[in-house]
Enzyme design. Structure first.
Site, PDB file in Angstrom:
ATOM      1  N   PHE A   1       0.814  -1.221   0.000  1.00  0.00           N
ATOM      2  CA  PHE A   1       0.000   0.000   0.000  1.00  0.00           C
ATOM      3  C   PHE A   1       0.844   1.266   0.000  1.00  0.00           C
ATOM      4  O   PHE A   1       0.407   2.318  -0.466  1.00  0.00           O
ATOM      5  CB  PHE A   1      -0.949   0.010   1.222  1.00  0.00           C
ATOM      6  CG  PHE A   1      -0.298   0.521   2.480  1.00  0.00           C
ATOM      7  CD1 PHE A   1      -0.234   1.886   2.742  1.00  0.00           C
ATOM      8  CD2 PHE A   1       0.290  -0.346   3.390  1.00  0.00           C
ATOM      9  CE1 PHE A   1       0.389   2.359   3.881  1.00  0.00           C
ATOM     10  CE2 PHE A   1       0.915   0.118   4.522  1.00  0.00           C
ATOM     11  CZ  PHE A   1       0.967   1.479   4.773  1.00  0.00           C
TER      12      PHE A   1
ATOM     13  N   THR B   1       7.493  -8.973   5.591  1.00  0.00           N
ATOM     14  CA  THR B   1       8.296 -10.193   5.600  1.00  0.00           C
ATOM     15  C   THR B   1       7.392 -11.424   5.714  1.00  0.00           C
ATOM     16  O   THR B   1       7.654 -12.462   5.094  1.00  0.00           O
ATOM     17  CB  THR B   1       9.306 -10.114   6.762  1.00  0.00           C
ATOM     18  OG1 THR B   1      10.223  -9.059   6.447  1.00  0.00           O
ATOM     19  CG2 THR B   1      10.072 -11.405   6.952  1.00  0.00           C
TER      20      THR B   1
ATOM     21  N   GLY C   1       6.171 -12.164   2.340  1.00  0.00           N
ATOM     22  CA  GLY C   1       7.274 -12.655   1.506  1.00  0.00           C
ATOM     23  C   GLY C   1       7.590 -14.110   1.789  1.00  0.00           C
ATOM     24  O   GLY C   1       7.890 -14.892   0.878  1.00  0.00           O
TER      25      GLY C   1
ATOM     26  N   GLU D   1      10.754  -7.860  -1.999  1.00  0.00           N
ATOM     27  CA  GLU D   1      11.119  -6.548  -1.442  1.00  0.00           C
ATOM     28  C   GLU D   1      10.306  -6.382  -0.164  1.00  0.00           C
ATOM     29  O   GLU D   1       9.146  -5.968  -0.205  1.00  0.00           O
ATOM     30  CB  GLU D   1      10.767  -5.428  -2.434  1.00  0.00           C
ATOM     31  CG  GLU D   1      11.468  -5.543  -3.773  1.00  0.00           C
ATOM     32  CD  GLU D   1      12.936  -5.138  -3.714  1.00  0.00           C
ATOM     33  OE1 GLU D   1      13.420  -4.731  -2.645  1.00  0.00           O
ATOM     34  OE2 GLU D   1      13.604  -5.250  -4.758  1.00  0.00           O
TER      35      GLU D   1
ATOM     36  N   CYS E   1       9.404   1.530   3.424  1.00  0.00           N
ATOM     37  CA  CYS E   1      10.252   0.387   3.796  1.00  0.00           C
ATOM     38  C   CYS E   1      11.612   0.901   4.240  1.00  0.00           C
ATOM     39  O   CYS E   1      12.286   0.261   5.041  1.00  0.00           O
ATOM     40  CB  CYS E   1      10.395  -0.555   2.611  1.00  0.00           C
ATOM     41  SG  CYS E   1      10.881   0.280   1.109  1.00  0.00           S
TER      42      CYS E   1
ATOM     43  N   GLY F   1      14.540   7.563   0.338  1.00  0.00           N
ATOM     44  CA  GLY F   1      14.648   8.460  -0.810  1.00  0.00           C
ATOM     45  C   GLY F   1      15.653   7.989  -1.838  1.00  0.00           C
ATOM     46  O   GLY F   1      16.526   8.742  -2.267  1.00  0.00           O
TER      47      GLY F   1
HETATM   48  P1  NAD Z   1       1.398  -6.594   3.154  1.00  0.00           P
HETATM   49  O1  NAD Z   1       2.410  -7.674   3.319  1.00  0.00           O
HETATM   50  O2  NAD Z   1       0.263  -6.549   4.077  1.00  0.00           O
HETATM   51  O3  NAD Z   1       0.788  -6.638   1.668  1.00  0.00           O
HETATM   52  C1  NAD Z   1       1.592  -6.470   0.516  1.00  0.00           C
HETATM   53  C2  NAD Z   1       0.886  -7.051  -0.696  1.00  0.00           C
HETATM   54  O4  NAD Z   1       0.890  -8.474  -0.570  1.00  0.00           O
HETATM   55  C3  NAD Z   1      -0.579  -6.645  -0.832  1.00  0.00           C
HETATM   56  O5  NAD Z   1      -0.883  -6.477  -2.204  1.00  0.00           O
HETATM   57  C4  NAD Z   1      -1.320  -7.848  -0.280  1.00  0.00           C
HETATM   58  O6  NAD Z   1      -2.614  -7.979  -0.791  1.00  0.00           O
HETATM   59  C5  NAD Z   1      -0.427  -8.962  -0.792  1.00  0.00           C
HETATM   60  N1  NAD Z   1      -0.532 -10.248  -0.077  1.00  0.00           N
HETATM   61  C6  NAD Z   1      -0.576 -10.452   1.242  1.00  0.00           C
HETATM   62  N2  NAD Z   1      -0.640 -11.774   1.491  1.00  0.00           N
HETATM   63  C7  NAD Z   1      -0.627 -12.413   0.291  1.00  0.00           C
HETATM   64  C8  NAD Z   1      -0.665 -13.771  -0.128  1.00  0.00           C
HETATM   65  N3  NAD Z   1      -0.742 -14.760   0.739  1.00  0.00           N
HETATM   66  N4  NAD Z   1      -0.626 -14.029  -1.441  1.00  0.00           N
HETATM   67  C9  NAD Z   1      -0.516 -13.035  -2.346  1.00  0.00           C
HETATM   68  N5  NAD Z   1      -0.502 -11.731  -2.017  1.00  0.00           N
HETATM   69  C10 NAD Z   1      -0.535 -11.425  -0.706  1.00  0.00           C
HETATM   70  O7  NAD Z   1       2.221  -5.217   3.195  1.00  0.00           O
HETATM   71  P2  NAD Z   1       1.656  -3.729   3.240  1.00  0.00           P
HETATM   72  O8  NAD Z   1       1.115  -3.454   4.591  1.00  0.00           O
HETATM   73  O9  NAD Z   1       0.824  -3.442   2.047  1.00  0.00           O
HETATM   74  O10 NAD Z   1       3.024  -2.901   3.036  1.00  0.00           O
HETATM   75  C11 NAD Z   1       3.915  -2.610   4.060  1.00  0.00           C
HETATM   76  C12 NAD Z   1       5.097  -3.563   4.066  1.00  0.00           C
HETATM   77  O11 NAD Z   1       5.733  -3.571   2.793  1.00  0.00           O
HETATM   78  C13 NAD Z   1       6.170  -3.142   5.046  1.00  0.00           C
HETATM   79  O12 NAD Z   1       6.663  -4.280   5.693  1.00  0.00           O
HETATM   80  C14 NAD Z   1       7.225  -2.515   4.152  1.00  0.00           C
HETATM   81  O13 NAD Z   1       8.526  -2.513   4.703  1.00  0.00           O
HETATM   82  C15 NAD Z   1       7.137  -3.377   2.952  1.00  0.00           C
HETATM   83  N6  NAD Z   1       7.682  -2.712   1.783  1.00  0.00           N
HETATM   84  C16 NAD Z   1       8.902  -3.123   1.330  1.00  0.00           C
HETATM   85  C17 NAD Z   1       9.488  -2.458   0.259  1.00  0.00           C
HETATM   86  C18 NAD Z   1      10.846  -2.859  -0.237  1.00  0.00           C
HETATM   87  O14 NAD Z   1      11.183  -2.464  -1.337  1.00  0.00           O
HETATM   88  N7  NAD Z   1      11.631  -3.599   0.509  1.00  0.00           N
HETATM   89  C19 NAD Z   1       8.817  -1.406  -0.372  1.00  0.00           C
HETATM   90  C20 NAD Z   1       7.548  -1.028   0.113  1.00  0.00           C
HETATM   91  C21 NAD Z   1       7.007  -1.708   1.195  1.00  0.00           C
END
Ligand code: NAD
Length: 509
Positions: free
Chosen positions: A164, A246, A249, A266, A300, A458
Site C-alpha cells: 500500500f 516479511t 514474503g 522486497e 520500507c 529516498g
Molecule cells: P502486506 O504484506 O500486508 O501486503 C503487501 C501485498 O501483498 C498486498 O498487495 C497484499 O494484498 C499482498 N498479499 C498479502 N498476502 C498475500 C498472499 N498470501 N498471497 C498473495 N498476495 C498477498 O504489506 P503492506 O502493509 O501493504 O506494506 C507494508 C510492508 O511492505 C512493510 O513491511 C514494508 O517494509 C514493505 N515494503 C517493502 C518495500 C521494499 O522495497 N523492501 C517497499 C515497500 C514496502
C-alpha cells in the site's frame, strides 16, 4: 473551487467512478467479485468502490497475458521501449492528478505523491534507454573456429504484487523493465489503495490502444485467497515480484520456490542511521526527521533506529525534539503539511502496541506517542529512548516511531546496525573518511543500501534497490536489475567444419 470539487474533478479526469471494475487487459472486464471500498485515511470516509476479480476473471486476464507474450517477445526490444516511452509521456500528462490521488488514497503528502509519479516517469526513461542495451557478453571458445556468447531472452508473464505504501511507483519499476524485456505483467495491487492502481491501468489502457498492444499491462484487483494465492501457484508466471511485509514474503517464497518459479522479494526494513560525534548536526537532524517522519514512517526505508555516539546524543535529541515539534500534521493535500495520516485503524493499533511494548521493556517516550483527537488516522511522530537489545526494536513497526540508541565506538554502532533480522537501508553521518569507509567495508553495514551523510529513505531509480536477510534479497529498478526479468542463454556456434570436444575429450566414432 472547493476541495470537494477539486477532488471530484481529479477523480473524473482519472476515470475513477463510484464503482469500478477490478480487472483490465487493455479493456475492462465485467468483474463479478465482492465490492471493495477504498477509504480516505485523512477523514476515514469512503472514496469509491471496486468490484473485485474472481478466479474466473483472473483466468480471463491470464489467458490474454499469456497469449500476448507469444507476440510481445518477438517485438524488437527498442520497439517495446517505444511503448514505454509513450507510457512515460502519458504519466507526465497525468502527473498532477495521479499525485493528488496518491495523497488522497494513501495519505502521503502531495509532494511525495508527485514524487512517486516522477519516479514512474524516471523508470520509464531508464527502461527506454535500456531497451537498446540488453547486452550479453561474448566469450572466447577454447575450441578452434568456435564462437560463444550469451543472449537474453524474454522470460514470460510477470506477476507483480504491490504494497500500500508505494501504490504506483513500485509497479512501474517492475512493469517498465518487464515490458522492454519482452514480458507482459499482471498486477495485483494492495486492497488498501486500489483506486491508484485503477487510475494507472486506465493510463496503460490508453497507451496500449495507441500502440496497438493490448495485454502488455494487466490489472487484477482481488482478494488474497481468490487472486493472490492463485497467482503464486500459477506456473504461467515464471516470476513473481512482490513488495510487502516479511510475513507475506515468506508465504510467497513457500509457494513459488517448490514450483521453481523466480521471486523478487522486497520486504520489511529496520533501518538505522549512525551519527558519529563529529557529524554535521544540522544535516543529521534534517535527514533523520525526513527519514523517520516523512510518509508518516510508512516507507520500507523509513528510519526506525537512530544510533548516536554518546558525545553528540544529548544535543541531537534536543534538536530532534524541536524539529518534531515544527512538523505540521494534517491533510496531505494541503500545502505546508509535512505529515499525513497512517493508512488505517490497524496501523494506529500496531503503533500504540509497539510503544507499550517499548515502555514495558524499559523504553522512555521522549516525544509524542499519542493518537491525535481528530477524524482520520493521525498520530504524533514519536521518539523513544531505547536499547538495541529490546525485542520490539528488532521488529519493523510501520509507523513514525524512532528508537534512540547510544553507543561508544564505531564497532559497536556497526554491530547495532547489523543486529536486526532485516537488512534494507543504512547510513552513517560523519566527516571522518576512515569511519565512513569502515561503515562501507565488507565488515561494515550488511544492508542492501549504505549511505554516507544522507538518510535511509529516498532512493534514486538508477541504483539497484533492495535489501538482504529478511528484507528478501530482491533487487529492482536500476543497475542490472533487468536481468531477473529475462532468461540467459549461452550459445556456441561451430564454424570449423570439425567437431573438437571441450576439455580435450576424445570420442571418435
Ligand atoms: P502486506 O504484506 O500486508 O501486503 C503487501 C501485498 O501483498 C498486498 O498487495 C497484499 O494484498 C499482498 N498479499 C498479502 N498476502 C498475500 C498472499 N498470501 N498471497 C498473495 N498476495 C498477498 O504489506 P503492506 O502493509 O501493504 O506494506 C507494508 C510492508 O511492505 C512493510 O513491511 C514494508 O517494509 C514493505 N515494503 C517493502 C518495500 C521494499 O522495497 N523492501 C517497499 C515497500 C514496502
Amino acid at each position: 473551487m472547493t476541495t470537494a470539487t477539486k477532488t471530484s474533478d481529479m477523480l473524473a479526469r482519472l476515470g475513477i467512478q463510484d464503482v469500478n471494475p477490478g480487472a483490465s487487459t487493455g479493456s475492462w472486464i465485467d468483474t463479478k467479485g465482492a465490492e471493495l471500498t477504498s477509504y480516505n485515511p485523512t477523514t476515514g470516509e469512503a472514496i469509491a468502490k471496486v468490484r473485485q476479480a474472481t478466479r474466473a476473471d483472473y483466468e480471463e486476464v491470464m489467458k490474454v497475458a499469456t497469449k500476448t507474450f507469444e507476440t510481445w517477445r518477438l517485438v524488437p526490444a527498442p520497439a517495446r521501449g517505444e511503448v514505454v516511452r509513450v507510457l512515460g509521456n502519458k504519466l507526465r500528462e497525468y502527473k498532477q492528478e495521479l499525485g493528488h490521488l496518491v495523497a488522497l488514497e494513501n495519505g502521503k503528502i502531495l509532494s511525495e505523491g508527485l514524487g512517486e509519479v516522477q519516479e514512474m516517469i524516471d523508470i520509464c526513461d531508464f527502461a527506454v534507454g535500456l531497451s537498446r542495451q540488453l547486452y550479453g557478453l561474448s566469450m572466447h571458445s577454447e575450441r578452434p573456429g568456435h564462437r560463444m556468447y550469451e543472449q537474453w531472452q524474454p522470460l514470460g508473464v510477470v506477476g507483480v504484487v504491490s504494497a500500500f505504501n508505494f501504490p504506483i511507483a513500485v509497479w512501474a519499476w517492475n512493469a517498465a523493465l518487464a515490458a522492454v524485456c519482452g514480458d507482459p505483467t499482471v498486477w495485483k495491487p494492495s486492497s488498501k489503495v486500489p483506486l491508484c492502481a485503477i487510475a494507472v491501468q486506465r493510463i496503460c489502457d490508453e497507451v496500449m490502444k495507441e500502440c496497438h498492444c493490448p495485454g502488455v499491462f494487466n490489472l487484477v484487483v482481488g482478494r488474497g485467497n481468490d487472486v493472490g494465492d492463485v497467482m503464486l501457484a500459477d506456473h504461467r508466471l515464471p516470476l513473481i515480484s512482490a513488495t510487502g511485509s516479511t510475513r507475506m514474503g515468506r508465504r510467497i517464497a513457500e509457494v513459488v520456490s517448490p514450483r521453481f518459479g523466480r521471486t523478487i522479494l522486497e520486504l520489511g526494513g529496520n533501518n538505522a542511521i549512525v551519527v558519529m560525534d563529529d557529524a554535521d548536526l544540522d544535516l543529521a537532524v534534517r535527514a533523520a526527521t525526513f527519514a523517520a517522519v516523512g510518509t508518516a514512517g510508512q516507507r520500507c526505508t523509513s528510519l526506525r533506529r537512530l544510533v548516536m555516539q554518546k558525545g553528540i546524543a544529548p544535543k541531537l535529541i534536543e534538536r530532534l525534539k524541536k524539529a518534531y515539534a515544527s512538523v505540521k500534521i494534517g491533510d496531505p493535500n494541503d500545502p505546508g503539511t509535512l505529515m499525513g495520516p497512517l493508512v488505517d485503524e490497524g496501523a494506529i493499533n500496531d503503533m500504540m502496541k509497539a510503544i507499550e511494548a517499548a515502555k514495558a521493556e524499559g523504553g522512555e517516550v521522549l516525544y509524542g506517542g499519542k493518537r491525535l483527537d481528530r477524524p482520520g488516522f493521525f498520530v504524533e511522530p514519536t521518539l523513544v529512548r531505547a536499547r538495541a537489545d529490546m525485542k520490539i526494536v528488532q521488529e519493523e513497526t510501520f509507523a513514525p516511531v524512532l528508537y534512540l540508541i547510544e553507543f561508544d565506538t564505531l564497532d559497536q554502532a556497526i554491530a547495532i546496525n547489523n543486529g536486526v533480522p532485516q537488512g534494507l537501508s543504512s547510513a552513517i553521518f560523519t566527516k571522518d573518511l576512515m569511519a565512513a569507509e569502515k561503515f562501507l567495508s565488507a565488515a561494515g553495514s550488511d544492508c542492501g543500501i549504505a549511505n554516507v551523510n544522507i538518510g535511509t529513505s529516498g532512493a534514486e531509480i538508477g541504483g539497484a534497490f533492495g535489501g538482504e536477510k529478511e528484507t528478501g534479497g530482491g533487487r529492482e529498478a536500476g543497475s542490472d536489475s533487468w536481468k531477473v526479468y529475462m532468461r540467459r542463454q549461452t550459445v556456441t556456434i561451430n564454424g570449423s567444419g570439425q567437431l573438437p570436444l571441450a576439455q580435450g575429450v576424445k570420442f571418435d566414432v
